[in-house]
Design a protein around this motif. Sequence first.
Motif, short mmCIF file in Angstrom:
data_model
loop_
_atom_site.label_atom_id
_atom_site.label_comp_id
_atom_site.label_asym_id
_atom_site.label_seq_id
_atom_site.Cartn_x
_atom_site.Cartn_y
_atom_site.Cartn_z
N GLN A 13 0.83 -1.20 0.00
CA GLN A 13 0.00 0.00 0.00
C GLN A 13 0.87 1.25 0.00
O GLN A 13 0.57 2.22 -0.71
CB GLN A 13 -0.92 0.00 1.23
CG GLN A 13 -2.04 -1.02 1.18
CD GLN A 13 -3.03 -0.72 0.08
OE1 GLN A 13 -3.10 -1.44 -0.92
NE2 GLN A 13 -3.79 0.34 0.24
N VAL A 14 1.93 1.25 0.80
CA VAL A 14 2.81 2.42 0.88
C VAL A 14 3.50 2.68 -0.45
O VAL A 14 3.57 3.83 -0.91
CB VAL A 14 3.87 2.24 2.00
CG1 VAL A 14 4.87 3.39 1.98
CG2 VAL A 14 3.19 2.17 3.36
N PHE A 15 4.00 1.63 -1.10
CA PHE A 15 4.74 1.79 -2.34
C PHE A 15 3.85 1.64 -3.59
O PHE A 15 4.37 1.63 -4.70
CB PHE A 15 5.87 0.76 -2.41
CG PHE A 15 6.97 0.99 -1.43
CD1 PHE A 15 7.93 1.98 -1.64
CD2 PHE A 15 7.05 0.25 -0.26
CE1 PHE A 15 8.94 2.19 -0.73
CE2 PHE A 15 8.07 0.45 0.65
CZ PHE A 15 9.02 1.44 0.42
N SER A 16 2.53 1.54 -3.39
CA SER A 16 1.60 1.35 -4.51
C SER A 16 2.05 0.19 -5.39
O SER A 16 2.00 0.26 -6.63
CB SER A 16 1.50 2.63 -5.35
OG SER A 16 1.00 3.69 -4.56
N TYR A 17 2.53 -0.86 -4.75
CA TYR A 17 3.05 -2.03 -5.47
C TYR A 17 1.87 -2.96 -5.80
O TYR A 17 1.16 -3.41 -4.90
CB TYR A 17 4.06 -2.76 -4.59
CG TYR A 17 4.92 -3.75 -5.33
CD1 TYR A 17 6.10 -3.34 -5.95
CD2 TYR A 17 4.57 -5.09 -5.41
CE1 TYR A 17 6.89 -4.25 -6.63
CE2 TYR A 17 5.35 -6.00 -6.09
CZ TYR A 17 6.52 -5.57 -6.69
OH TYR A 17 7.30 -6.48 -7.37
N PRO A 18 1.62 -3.22 -7.08
CA PRO A 18 0.43 -3.99 -7.47
C PRO A 18 0.57 -5.49 -7.23
O PRO A 18 0.66 -6.28 -8.17
CB PRO A 18 0.32 -3.68 -8.97
CG PRO A 18 1.73 -3.46 -9.40
CD PRO A 18 2.42 -2.81 -8.24
N GLY A 19 0.56 -5.86 -5.97
CA GLY A 19 0.70 -7.27 -5.62
C GLY A 19 -0.57 -7.84 -5.03
O GLY A 19 -1.65 -7.22 -5.06
N LEU A 20 -0.44 -9.02 -4.45
CA LEU A 20 -1.59 -9.72 -3.89
C LEU A 20 -2.14 -8.99 -2.67
O LEU A 20 -3.35 -9.00 -2.43
CB LEU A 20 -1.18 -11.14 -3.52
CG LEU A 20 -2.30 -12.19 -3.45
CD1 LEU A 20 -2.95 -12.36 -4.80
CD2 LEU A 20 -1.74 -13.53 -2.97
N GLY A 21 -1.27 -8.37 -1.88
CA GLY A 21 -1.73 -7.64 -0.70
C GLY A 21 -2.60 -6.46 -1.06
O GLY A 21 -3.65 -6.23 -0.45
#
Length: 331
Positions: free
Chosen positions: A272-280
Motif C-alpha cells: 500500500q505504501v509503495f503502490s506495489y500492485p501485488g496480492l496484498g
Amino acid sequence: MNNSKAKFILKNFIKVLLLLFAVSVAAFALMTASPIDPLKANVGQAALGSMSQEQIAKLEEYWGVGQPPLQRYIAWFRDFVRGDMGISLLYRQKVTTVIAVKLGNSLFLMIIAWILSGLIGFLLGSLAGMNRGKPIDKIIKGYCLVISSTPAFWIAMLLLIIFGVWLKILPIGLSVPIGVEASGVTFFDRVRHAILPAVTLSITGISNIAMHTREKMIDICDSDYVLFAKARGESNWQIFKNHGFRNVLGPAVTLQFASISEIFGGSVLVEQVFSYPGLGQAAVSAGLGSDMPLLMAITIISALFVFGGNFIANILYGVIDPRIRRGGAGR
C-alpha cells in the motif's frame, strides 16, 4: 521408519486441509457480516439514486446482495473444489487471471525479502549468540528490539522518503516505470522497483529469526561439548562449523518457514505504501469493494502459503531431528 515418516506427513497434510476449510468458513462469515454495502461502495449513492428499480435489481444480483449466505458459500465451495475460482466483480476477469498477475508481483517481492531476512537473521543471531555480552551482541540485540517494535509501514515510509524523495536513487512506487509498455520493461526495472519494498520486509523479518537463533546458540555455547571444544583450543569458527551450525539449523529452518506469514502480512501494508500492485494490495481492494470471489481466493491462497510453509518446516525439522516424528519419544 518409512511408515512413521509417511504417517507424520499424512497427519500434517490432513491438518492443513482442515485449517484451509476453517479459514474459508471464517473469511466468508466475516465478509457476510461486513457493514460495507457493495452497491454504495462500487456504484455510489448518487448513481444509485438515478437508477431504476430494474437496474438496481440487476446490480444486486451481480453483487450477490440478498442471497442466503449458506447458499452462496456452498455454491462458491463447490466451484472452488472443481478449480473454478469465479469471476472478479471488480476486475471483471477470471479470478485465476487476476491472481496470476498479482501473485507473480508479490512472489518476486516476498521471495527476495524471505531469503534476505532468513540469511541475515541467521548470521546475526549466530554472531550475537557466540559473542554473548560483547559489544557486537549488544548492538544486534538493540537493533532487533527496536525493529521488532517498529511498524512496517513506518519503516517503508522512512525508506521511501530517504531513498526515493531525498536521494532520488530509487523509484518511489509501482512495480514498473510509469509510461513504459510491458514489452519495454526489463528485469532490471523490476528489480529497481522491488528494492525498497523488499528491503522493508527484510528489515522487519530479521529480528525474530535473529533473536531466536541467538538464544539457541547461547544454549549450544553453554553445553558441555562446546566447553570441551574450547578447552581443546578450537576457535569460534571451528566451534560454529563443527557444533553450532547443525544444532541451530533445525530451529532456524522452522522459524524461516513460519516467517512466511509475517512477510505476507507485512507485504499488505508495504504494498500500500509503495503502490506495489501485488496480492496484498488486491486483497485490500477486494475487501473494500466486497469482491467476494477474489477475496476468498486470495484468502485461501494466502493461508495455503502460510500453512504450507509450516507444513514444510515440520517435515524438514522431522528429517533433521527424527525425535519430532516420534512425538519426542526417547528424550
